[in-house]
Design a protein around this motif. Structure first.
Motif, mmCIF file in Angstrom:
data_model
loop_
_atom_site.group_PDB
_atom_site.id
_atom_site.type_symbol
_atom_site.label_atom_id
_atom_site.label_comp_id
_atom_site.label_asym_id
_atom_site.label_seq_id
_atom_site.Cartn_x
_atom_site.Cartn_y
_atom_site.Cartn_z
ATOM 1 N N GLU A 7 0.861 -1.187 0.000
ATOM 2 C CA GLU A 7 0.000 0.000 0.000
ATOM 3 C C GLU A 7 0.899 1.240 0.000
ATOM 4 O O GLU A 7 1.856 1.308 0.779
ATOM 5 C CB GLU A 7 -0.879 0.004 1.257
ATOM 6 C CG GLU A 7 -1.878 1.107 1.343
ATOM 7 C CD GLU A 7 -3.097 0.863 0.463
ATOM 8 O OE1 GLU A 7 -3.675 1.851 0.011
ATOM 9 O OE2 GLU A 7 -3.473 -0.310 0.239
ATOM 10 N N TRP A 29 -6.509 -0.045 15.607
ATOM 11 C CA TRP A 29 -6.493 0.124 14.149
ATOM 12 C C TRP A 29 -6.221 -1.161 13.360
ATOM 13 O O TRP A 29 -6.571 -1.244 12.188
ATOM 14 C CB TRP A 29 -5.458 1.179 13.735
ATOM 15 C CG TRP A 29 -4.030 0.763 13.986
ATOM 16 C CD1 TRP A 29 -3.297 0.996 15.107
ATOM 17 C CD2 TRP A 29 -3.176 0.041 13.100
ATOM 18 N NE1 TRP A 29 -2.042 0.456 14.993
ATOM 19 C CE2 TRP A 29 -1.937 -0.130 13.756
ATOM 20 C CE3 TRP A 29 -3.315 -0.490 11.814
ATOM 21 C CZ2 TRP A 29 -0.867 -0.798 13.177
ATOM 22 C CZ3 TRP A 29 -2.247 -1.156 11.230
ATOM 23 C CH2 TRP A 29 -1.036 -1.305 11.923
ATOM 24 N N LYS A 133 -4.310 -0.994 4.508
ATOM 25 C CA LYS A 133 -5.196 0.170 4.350
ATOM 26 C C LYS A 133 -5.454 0.842 5.701
ATOM 27 O O LYS A 133 -5.473 2.069 5.805
ATOM 28 C CB LYS A 133 -6.509 -0.240 3.699
ATOM 29 C CG LYS A 133 -6.406 -0.457 2.199
ATOM 30 C CD LYS A 133 -7.740 -0.866 1.612
ATOM 31 C CE LYS A 133 -7.738 -1.081 0.127
ATOM 32 N NZ LYS A 133 -6.578 -1.650 -0.503
ATOM 33 N N ASN A 134 -5.654 0.037 6.741
ATOM 34 C CA ASN A 134 -5.872 0.600 8.074
ATOM 35 C C ASN A 134 -4.631 1.330 8.580
ATOM 36 O O ASN A 134 -4.753 2.394 9.215
ATOM 37 C CB ASN A 134 -6.284 -0.486 9.058
ATOM 38 C CG ASN A 134 -7.685 -0.998 8.797
ATOM 39 O OD1 ASN A 134 -8.447 -0.402 8.053
ATOM 40 N ND2 ASN A 134 -8.022 -2.120 9.394
ATOM 41 N N LYS A 136 -2.414 2.783 6.643
ATOM 42 C CA LYS A 136 -2.406 4.007 5.831
ATOM 43 C C LYS A 136 -3.322 5.058 6.452
ATOM 44 O O LYS A 136 -2.921 6.209 6.637
ATOM 45 C CB LYS A 136 -2.861 3.678 4.408
ATOM 46 C CG LYS A 136 -3.059 4.883 3.506
ATOM 47 C CD LYS A 136 -3.666 4.471 2.173
ATOM 48 C CE LYS A 136 -4.025 5.640 1.323
ATOM 49 N NZ LYS A 136 -2.949 6.032 0.422
ATOM 50 N N ASN A 137 -4.552 4.668 6.775
ATOM 51 C CA ASN A 137 -5.513 5.613 7.362
ATOM 52 C C ASN A 137 -5.009 6.159 8.694
ATOM 53 O O ASN A 137 -5.120 7.352 8.958
ATOM 54 C CB ASN A 137 -6.879 4.957 7.541
ATOM 55 C CG ASN A 137 -7.544 4.650 6.216
ATOM 56 O OD1 ASN A 137 -7.245 5.266 5.197
ATOM 57 N ND2 ASN A 137 -8.440 3.685 6.220
ATOM 58 N N LYS A 138 -4.454 5.297 9.522
ATOM 59 C CA LYS A 138 -3.949 5.721 10.840
ATOM 60 C C LYS A 138 -2.790 6.703 10.679
ATOM 61 O O LYS A 138 -2.765 7.756 11.309
ATOM 62 C CB LYS A 138 -3.508 4.491 11.633
ATOM 63 C CG LYS A 138 -2.779 4.782 12.908
ATOM 64 C CD LYS A 138 -3.657 4.606 14.078
ATOM 65 C CE LYS A 138 -2.892 4.801 15.376
ATOM 66 N NZ LYS A 138 -3.680 5.454 16.364
ATOM 67 N N GLU A 140 -1.753 8.454 7.955
ATOM 68 C CA GLU A 140 -2.013 9.686 7.208
ATOM 69 C C GLU A 140 -2.803 10.706 8.038
ATOM 70 O O GLU A 140 -2.778 11.891 7.729
ATOM 71 C CB GLU A 140 -2.702 9.384 5.883
ATOM 72 C CG GLU A 140 -1.733 8.742 4.894
ATOM 73 C CD GLU A 140 -2.321 8.464 3.524
ATOM 74 O OE1 GLU A 140 -3.550 8.661 3.328
ATOM 75 O OE2 GLU A 140 -1.552 8.052 2.631
ATOM 76 N N LYS A 141 -3.448 10.286 9.112
ATOM 77 C CA LYS A 141 -4.117 11.227 10.025
ATOM 78 C C LYS A 141 -3.095 12.149 10.696
ATOM 79 O O LYS A 141 -3.406 13.272 11.044
ATOM 80 C CB LYS A 141 -4.914 10.480 11.095
ATOM 81 C CG LYS A 141 -6.190 9.903 10.593
ATOM 82 C CD LYS A 141 -6.918 9.205 11.754
ATOM 83 C CE LYS A 141 -8.177 8.543 11.226
ATOM 84 N NZ LYS A 141 -8.869 7.804 12.292
ATOM 85 N N ARG A 144 -2.405 15.286 8.380
ATOM 86 C CA ARG A 144 -3.497 16.147 7.925
ATOM 87 C C ARG A 144 -3.606 17.375 8.772
ATOM 88 O O ARG A 144 -3.286 17.472 9.871
ATOM 89 C CB ARG A 144 -4.823 15.380 7.964
ATOM 90 C CG ARG A 144 -4.870 14.327 6.905
ATOM 91 C CD ARG A 144 -6.214 13.668 6.878
ATOM 92 N NE ARG A 144 -6.095 12.486 6.031
ATOM 93 C CZ ARG A 144 -6.856 11.445 6.117
ATOM 94 N NH1 ARG A 144 -7.832 11.385 6.984
ATOM 95 N NH2 ARG A 144 -6.693 10.426 5.321
#
Length: 144
Positions: A7, A29, A133-134, A136-138, A140-141, A144
């Motif tokens: 990913e 996560w 994917k999880n 990545k989401n964790k 990339e937060k 932001r």
């Protein structure tokens, strides 16, 4: 047999690494690896509890065989004292730029019951993809 999932993550390797080795936070996560008991240190033995996408839990003992900080973590595990299946799992962080990496999981299976790993191949690949994917989401937060 080899299973690989990767990913692209918009973050630096240090942040990805810190989340990966912070095993106490996995429950928040990580849908695949639910818990690791032990320490992430070279030659340490850890117990790993995973939950496959089907809901089937598996627990196994693994030995940490490689740590390259911010780049790679590898463990190997056996079923029935090296007699049936040897499994080697790697988490790899490949830096594309200072703010983008590829996170890659690889699992190789060897041994007398390789057929069993073929039966679980789709479950393992789906679990790796979901975990990636999880992660990545964790991660990339943070940016932001």
């Amino acid at each position: 047999m080899l299973i690989t999932a990767e990913e692209k993550i918009k973050s630096n390797n240090k942040i990805i690494w810190e989340v990966l080795i912070s095993i106490n936070g996995y429950k928040s996560w990580n849908n695949l690896i639910r818990k690791i008991y032990g320490r992430i240190e070279l030659n340490e033995k850890v117990w790993v509890l995973i939950k496959l996408p089907s809901g089937m839990p598996l627990i196994f003992k693994a030995k940490i065989i490689e740590i390259i900080p911010y780049k790679k973590l590898t463990w190997e595990s056996y079923i029935l004292n090296n007699k049936l299946i040897k499994s080697t799992h790697s988490f790899e962080i490949i830096e594309i730029s200072p703010y983008e990496c590829i996170f890659k999981q690889t699992e190789s299976f060897e041994g007398n019951l390789e057929l069993i790993s073929h039966l679980l191949k789709d479950q393992i690949l789906t679990g790796f993809s979901q975990m990636n994917k999880n992660l990545k989401n964790k991660v990339e937060k943070f940016i932001r």
